[in-house]
Scaffold this motif. Structure first.
Motif, PDB file in Angstrom:
ATOM      1  N   TYR A  83      -6.040   4.272   1.574  1.00 28.15           N
ATOM      2  CA  TYR A  83      -5.372   4.582   2.566  1.00 28.15           C
ATOM      3  C   TYR A  83      -4.279   3.612   2.980  1.00 28.15           C
ATOM      4  CZ  TYR A  83      -9.388   7.639   4.180  1.00 28.15           C
ATOM      5  OH  TYR A  83     -10.352   8.595   4.056  1.00 28.15           O
ATOM      6  N   SER A  84      -3.992   2.798   2.093  1.00 29.71           N
ATOM      7  CA  SER A  84      -2.901   1.813   2.218  1.00 29.71           C
ATOM      8  C   SER A  84      -1.743   2.347   2.452  1.00 29.71           C
ATOM      9  CB  SER A  84      -3.051   0.954   0.940  1.00 29.71           C
ATOM     10  OG  SER A  84      -2.521   1.837  -0.173  1.00 29.71           O
ATOM     11  N   VAL A  85      -1.317   3.564   1.978  1.00 30.86           N
ATOM     12  CA  VAL A  85       0.255   4.009   2.104  1.00 30.86           C
ATOM     13  C   VAL A  85       0.133   4.442   3.731  1.00 30.86           C
ATOM     14  CG1 VAL A  85       1.720   6.030   1.753  1.00 30.86           C
ATOM     15  CG2 VAL A  85       0.322   4.953  -0.406  1.00 30.86           C
ATOM     16  N   PHE A  86      -0.749   5.083   4.242  1.00 28.20           N
ATOM     17  CA  PHE A  86      -0.736   5.570   5.639  1.00 28.20           C
ATOM     18  C   PHE A  86      -0.866   4.026   6.497  1.00 28.20           C
ATOM     19  CE2 PHE A  86      -3.292   5.898   9.404  1.00 28.20           C
ATOM     20  CZ  PHE A  86      -2.590   6.893  10.111  1.00 28.20           C
ATOM     21  N   VAL A  87      -1.631   3.117   5.948  1.00 25.75           N
ATOM     22  CA  VAL A  87      -1.720   2.056   6.864  1.00 25.75           C
ATOM     23  C   VAL A  87      -0.056   1.224   7.073  1.00 25.75           C
ATOM     24  CG1 VAL A  87      -2.795  -0.299   7.132  1.00 25.75           C
ATOM     25  CG2 VAL A  87      -3.972   1.677   6.870  1.00 25.75           C
ATOM     26  N   ILE A  88       0.313   1.148   5.747  1.00 31.19           N
ATOM     27  CA  ILE A  88       1.841   0.342   5.575  1.00 31.19           C
ATOM     28  C   ILE A  88       2.813   1.094   6.415  1.00 31.19           C
ATOM     29  CG2 ILE A  88       3.525  -0.476   4.034  1.00 31.19           C
ATOM     30  CD1 ILE A  88       1.069  -0.913   2.001  1.00 31.19           C
TER      31      ILE A  88
END
Length: 48
Positions: A4-9
């Motif tokens: 989910y790093s893309v969403f969080v960033i």
């Protein structure tokens, strides 16, 4: 488990942009207002 790093960033980036906008908008509005007031005052001085 997916990453989910893309969403969080992207959420942090959008949040940062919104907070910067909220913080800097009054500064730009004040500059515009002061410029308008100076123009109006100069116009009134000339009409006397």
């Amino acid at each position: 488990m997916p990453s989910y790093s893309v969403f969080v960033i992207s959420a942090y980036l959008v949040g940062t942009v919104v907070l910067l906008w909220v913080a800097l908008a009054p500064v730009f509005n004040k500059r515009t207002l002061l410029r308008q007031l100076k123009t109006r005052q100069a116009r009134m001085e000339r009409s006397k």
